[in-house]
Design a protein around this motif. Structure first.
Motif, PDB file in Angstrom:
ATOM      1  N   ARG A  34       0.837  -1.194   0.000  1.00 35.94           N
ATOM      2  CA  ARG A  34       0.000   0.000   0.000  1.00 35.94           C
ATOM      3  C   ARG A  34       0.875   1.247   0.000  1.00 35.94           C
ATOM      4  N   THR A  35       0.343   2.321  -0.572  1.00 37.89           N
ATOM      5  CA  THR A  35       1.063   3.588  -0.596  1.00 37.89           C
ATOM      6  C   THR A  35       0.940   4.286   0.750  1.00 37.89           C
ATOM      7  N   GLU A  36       2.080   4.693   1.308  1.00 38.53           N
ATOM      8  CA  GLU A  36       2.108   5.444   2.557  1.00 38.53           C
ATOM      9  C   GLU A  36       2.773   6.792   2.275  1.00 38.53           C
ATOM     10  N   VAL A  37       2.100   7.876   2.627  1.00 43.04           N
ATOM     11  CA  VAL A  37       2.621   9.216   2.385  1.00 43.04           C
ATOM     12  C   VAL A  37       2.939   9.878   3.719  1.00 43.04           C
ATOM     13  N   GLY A  60      10.194  10.057  -3.922  1.00 46.97           N
ATOM     14  CA  GLY A  60       9.539   8.803  -4.242  1.00 46.97           C
ATOM     15  C   GLY A  60       8.434   9.084  -5.244  1.00 46.97           C
ATOM     16  N   CYS A  61       7.994   8.045  -5.951  1.00 50.25           N
ATOM     17  CA  CYS A  61       6.975   8.275  -6.986  1.00 50.25           C
ATOM     18  C   CYS A  61       6.091   7.046  -7.132  1.00 50.25           C
ATOM     19  N   GLU A  62       4.798   7.270  -6.972  1.00 56.61           N
ATOM     20  CA  GLU A  62       3.824   6.188  -7.024  1.00 56.61           C
ATOM     21  C   GLU A  62       3.650   5.624  -8.430  1.00 56.61           C
ATOM     22  N   HIS A  63       4.108   6.315  -9.458  1.00 57.57           N
ATOM     23  CA  HIS A  63       4.012   5.766 -10.807  1.00 57.57           C
ATOM     24  C   HIS A  63       4.710   4.414 -10.907  1.00 57.57           C
ATOM     25  N   GLU A  75       8.223   3.433  -4.483  1.00 56.53           N
ATOM     26  CA  GLU A  75       6.900   3.700  -5.054  1.00 56.53           C
ATOM     27  C   GLU A  75       5.767   3.549  -4.051  1.00 56.53           C
ATOM     28  N   THR A  76       6.078   3.154  -2.822  1.00 62.37           N
ATOM     29  CA  THR A  76       5.018   2.994  -1.820  1.00 62.37           C
ATOM     30  C   THR A  76       5.212   3.871  -0.589  1.00 62.37           C
ATOM     31  N   LYS A  77       6.434   4.300  -0.310  1.00 58.06           N
ATOM     32  CA  LYS A  77       6.702   5.149   0.852  1.00 58.06           C
ATOM     33  C   LYS A  77       7.161   6.512   0.354  1.00 58.06           C
ATOM     34  N   ILE A  78       6.197   7.411   0.209  1.00 57.24           N
ATOM     35  CA  ILE A  78       6.421   8.702  -0.427  1.00 57.24           C
ATOM     36  C   ILE A  78       6.557   9.792   0.630  1.00 57.24           C
ATOM     37  N   ARG A  79       7.463  10.714   0.380  1.00 59.30           N
ATOM     38  CA  ARG A  79       7.603  11.901   1.234  1.00 59.30           C
ATOM     39  C   ARG A  79       6.998  13.098   0.489  1.00 59.30           C
ATOM     40  N   ALA A  80       6.056  13.766   1.134  1.00 55.13           N
ATOM     41  CA  ALA A  80       5.402  14.934   0.536  1.00 55.13           C
ATOM     42  C   ALA A  80       5.828  16.189   1.291  1.00 55.13           C
ATOM     43  N   LYS A  81       6.310  17.186   0.572  1.00 54.40           N
ATOM     44  CA  LYS A  81       6.787  18.428   1.189  1.00 54.40           C
ATOM     45  C   LYS A  81       5.601  19.344   1.461  1.00 54.40           C
ATOM     46  N   ILE A 135      12.267  27.481 -13.432  1.00 51.98           N
ATOM     47  CA  ILE A 135      12.338  26.369 -12.489  1.00 51.98           C
ATOM     48  C   ILE A 135      11.670  25.160 -13.122  1.00 51.98           C
ATOM     49  N   ASN A 136      12.380  24.045 -13.163  1.00 49.75           N
ATOM     50  CA  ASN A 136      11.778  22.822 -13.683  1.00 49.75           C
ATOM     51  C   ASN A 136      11.071  22.085 -12.551  1.00 49.75           C
ATOM     52  N   ILE A 137       9.810  21.754 -12.772  1.00 51.88           N
ATOM     53  CA  ILE A 137       9.026  21.003 -11.785  1.00 51.88           C
ATOM     54  C   ILE A 137       8.898  19.566 -12.277  1.00 51.88           C
ATOM     55  N   GLY A 138       9.493  18.645 -11.522  1.00 54.27           N
ATOM     56  CA  GLY A 138       9.411  17.238 -11.894  1.00 54.27           C
ATOM     57  C   GLY A 138      10.671  16.665 -12.485  1.00 54.27           C
ATOM     58  N   SER A 139      11.815  17.225 -12.148  1.00 53.28           N
ATOM     59  CA  SER A 139      13.075  16.715 -12.702  1.00 53.28           C
ATOM     60  C   SER A 139      13.446  15.365 -12.115  1.00 53.28           C
ATOM     61  N   ASN A 140      13.007  15.083 -10.882  1.00 51.64           N
ATOM     62  CA  ASN A 140      13.391  13.845 -10.205  1.00 51.64           C
ATOM     63  C   ASN A 140      12.209  12.881 -10.095  1.00 51.64           C
ATOM     64  N   THR A 141      11.108  13.344  -9.536  1.00 45.48           N
ATOM     65  CA  THR A 141       9.908  12.516  -9.451  1.00 45.48           C
ATOM     66  C   THR A 141       8.732  13.291 -10.023  1.00 45.48           C
ATOM     67  N   ASP A 142       7.712  12.564 -10.468  1.00 39.24           N
ATOM     68  CA  ASP A 142       6.623  13.191 -11.218  1.00 39.24           C
ATOM     69  C   ASP A 142       5.755  14.065 -10.320  1.00 39.24           C
ATOM     70  N   PRO A 143       5.568  15.343 -10.682  1.00 39.32           N
ATOM     71  CA  PRO A 143       4.768  16.237  -9.847  1.00 39.32           C
ATOM     72  C   PRO A 143       3.273  15.950  -9.920  1.00 39.32           C
ATOM     73  N   TYR A 144       2.855  15.142 -10.907  1.00 39.75           N
ATOM     74  CA  TYR A 144       1.438  14.804 -11.039  1.00 39.75           C
ATOM     75  C   TYR A 144       1.181  13.316 -10.801  1.00 39.75           C
ATOM     76  N   GLN A 145       2.037  12.690  -9.980  1.00 35.18           N
ATOM     77  CA  GLN A 145       1.771  11.310  -9.604  1.00 35.18           C
ATOM     78  C   GLN A 145       0.439  11.242  -8.852  1.00 35.18           C
ATOM     79  N   PRO A 146      -0.177  10.061  -8.744  1.00 35.18           N
ATOM     80  CA  PRO A 146      -1.542   9.954  -8.211  1.00 35.18           C
ATOM     81  C   PRO A 146      -1.805  10.662  -6.886  1.00 35.18           C
ATOM     82  N   ILE A 147      -0.840  10.697  -5.960  1.00 35.10           N
ATOM     83  CA  ILE A 147      -1.109  11.325  -4.664  1.00 35.10           C
ATOM     84  C   ILE A 147      -1.285  12.840  -4.768  1.00 35.10           C
ATOM     85  N   GLU A 148      -0.925  13.433  -5.917  1.00 39.99           N
ATOM     86  CA  GLU A 148      -1.132  14.872  -6.108  1.00 39.99           C
ATOM     87  C   GLU A 148      -2.615  15.225  -6.083  1.00 39.99           C
TER      88      GLU A 148
END
Length: 360
Positions: free
Chosen positions: A46-49, A77-80, A103-109, A130-143
Motif C-alpha cells: 500500500r502507498t504510505e505518504v 519517491g513516486c507512485e508511478h 513507489e510505496t513510501k512517499i515523502r510529501a513536502k 524552475i523545472n518542476i518534476g526533474s526527479n519525481t513526477d509532480p502529477y503522480q496519483p497522490i497529487e
C-alpha cells in the motif's frame, strides 16, 4: 525481511532490496517449510505518504547535459512505479529501498508553497526558469489529494515566475486554469513523457502512470488551451520500446506538440539489479539481448555516468537512435526540447508576511 522477487499488480519493482548505505542485508531462502505461504499471497503493498517539513525546495545544478539550472520536486519517491526511473537510488538517502519503498513510501513536502515563497523573496534572488518534476513526477496519483504541485504553480503564477513541467500523467490538465494564463505571458512550458504506444508494455514498465494514449490526449488538451507542449521519448530501452520512437513523435506532432527530446535508459547504482530483475520476470526471452545493447551503449558497462554520453549513449546503436530521432524531428518540424523562450522579465518577488497584512 525481503521476500522472493515476483510481480506485484500495479507496482514496477519486484522486490525491496536494501539501499547501498545499509550495513545489514536480508536474503530469503526457501527451506521447504510452509511452501504454500508464498509472497504472492501476501497483501499488496500500500502507498504510505509522510508529510515532510522541507527547509528548502529549490535545488540547483550545473550539469552540462541538463537543460535547466533550477528545479523543484514536491515529492520524494513516486507512485508511478516506473521500473527504469533513475531517481530510485535517491531513496537510499532516506534509509529506504529503491525498490518497492520508492513507489510505496512517499515523502510529501507539505510546506512547499510557504518555503518556495520565502526563497523567491530572498534579496538578490535572480529568476531563472524552475523545472518542476526533474526527479519525481509532480502529477503522480497522490497529487490529487496533496495538491502540492498546484500550490507551487499558484505561487509562481502570482510572482510571474517562469517554469517548465515534466510529467507522464494526464492530471496536469486539472491545472489549466493556472497554466493557460501563465502561457499567455510566456511563463510555462509542459513536457509530456511518452516512450511507447504499447499499453501492455506501459502497464508493466510504468504501472501507475497514465496510459500512453491518454498522455497523447493531454498534449492535445494543453495545446488547445494555448499551453506550449513538448514530447519526451524517454527513456528509450533498446529492443524493448525503441521501435515506437517514430510513432510516438508522429502522434505527439498530430496532437500539437511543438518540441521533442529523448534519452536512453540510465541504470545508476541499485537500479541495475532492479531492472535486470524486471527483465527476468516480464521479458525473459529478450533480457540478455536488451542488456547486451545497453552495455554497448555504455562502454561495456550497465551504466556510464560520463556527462558527455549518459543521456544518449554511445556506439553504433546510440548513433542509429540519434539519426532516427533527427530524421523524425525534421519530418514533423519539431524544435529541440532544450530551446526555451520563457520570459523572466516580469518577475515580482512575493511579499514577506507582515502583521499589518495587505494594508501597505
Amino acid at each position: 525481511m525481503n521476500g522472493f522477487p515476483h510481480a506485484h499488480k500495479g507496482r514496477g519493482a519486484a522486490s525491496n532490496p536494501e539501499g547501498r548505505f545499509e550495513s545489514i542485508r536480508h536474503h530469503a531462502e526457501d527451506d521447504g517449510w510452509q511452501s504454500l505461504l508464498l509472497d504472492e499471497d501476501a497483501p499488496r503493498p500500500r502507498t504510505e505518504v509522510t508529510d515532510e517539513r522541507a527547509k528548502s525546495v529549490i535545488t540547483r545544478n550545473d550539469s552540462p547535459d541538463i537543460a535547466f539550472d533550477q528545479a523543484l520536486n514536491p515529492y520524494r519517491g513516486c507512485e508511478h512505479g516506473c521500473i527504469y526511473c533513475f531517481a530510485r537510488p535517491s531513496h537510499s538517502y532516506l534509509n529506504l529501498s529503491p525498490g518497492l519503498d520508492f513507489e510505496t513510501k512517499i515523502r510529501a513536502k507539505g510546506n512547499l508553497a510557504e518555503v518556495l515563497r520565502a526563497e523567491l523573496a530572498k534579496p538578490g534572488y535572480v529568476p531563472k526558469p524552475i523545472n518542476i518534476g526533474s526527479n519525481t513526477d509532480p502529477y503522480q496519483p497522490i497529487e490529487k489529494q496533496w495538491r502540492l504541485t498546484r500550490a507551487a504553480l499558484e505561487v509562481l503564477a502570482e510572482c510571474k515566475h517562469p517554469c517548465t513541467i515534466v510529467t507522464k500523467n494526464a492530471l496536469v490538465e486539472r491545472d489549466l486554469d493556472i497554466l493557460a494564463p501563465m502561457a499567455r505571458d510566456k511563463l510555462v512550458q509542459v513536457f509530456v513523457s511518452v516512450n511507447s504506444l504499447d499499453n501492455h508494455l506501459a502497464a508493466k514498465l510504468e504501472p501507475r502512470a497514465s496510459a500512453p494514449h491518454r498522455r497523447i490526449k493531454a498534449i492535445r488538451t494543453l495545446t488547445d488551451a494555448g499551453v506550449p507542449v513538448g514530447v519526451l521519448v524517454a527513456p528509450i530501452i533498446p529492443a524493448l520500446n525503441d521501435k515506437d520512437m517514430e510513432a510516438v513523435l508522429e502522434r505527439a506532432a498530430d496532437a500539437g506538440a511543438r518540441s521533442a527530446g529523448y534519452t536512453t535508459l540510465r541504470l545508476p547504482w541499485e537500479l541495475k539489479a532492479l531492472f535486470r530483475e524486471w527483465l527476468a520476470l516480464h521479458a525473459p526471452q529478450r533480457a540478455e539481448h536488451v542488456m547486451s545493447l545497453v552495455q554497448q551503449m555504455n562502454g561495456g558497462r550497465d551504466y556510464d555516468s560520463d556527462f558527455r554520453t549518459r543521456m544518449h549513449g554511445q556506439g553504433v546503436f546510440a548513433d542509429l537512435l540519434r539519426k532516427r530521432f533527427e530524421v523524425a524531428c525534421r519530418r514533423h518540424g519539431f524544435a529541440r526540447a532544450r530551446e526555451s523562450r520563457l520570459d523572466t522579465s516580469h518577475f515580482v518577488p512575493p511579499r514577506k508576511p507582515s502583521p499589518q497584512g495587505e494594508l501597505f
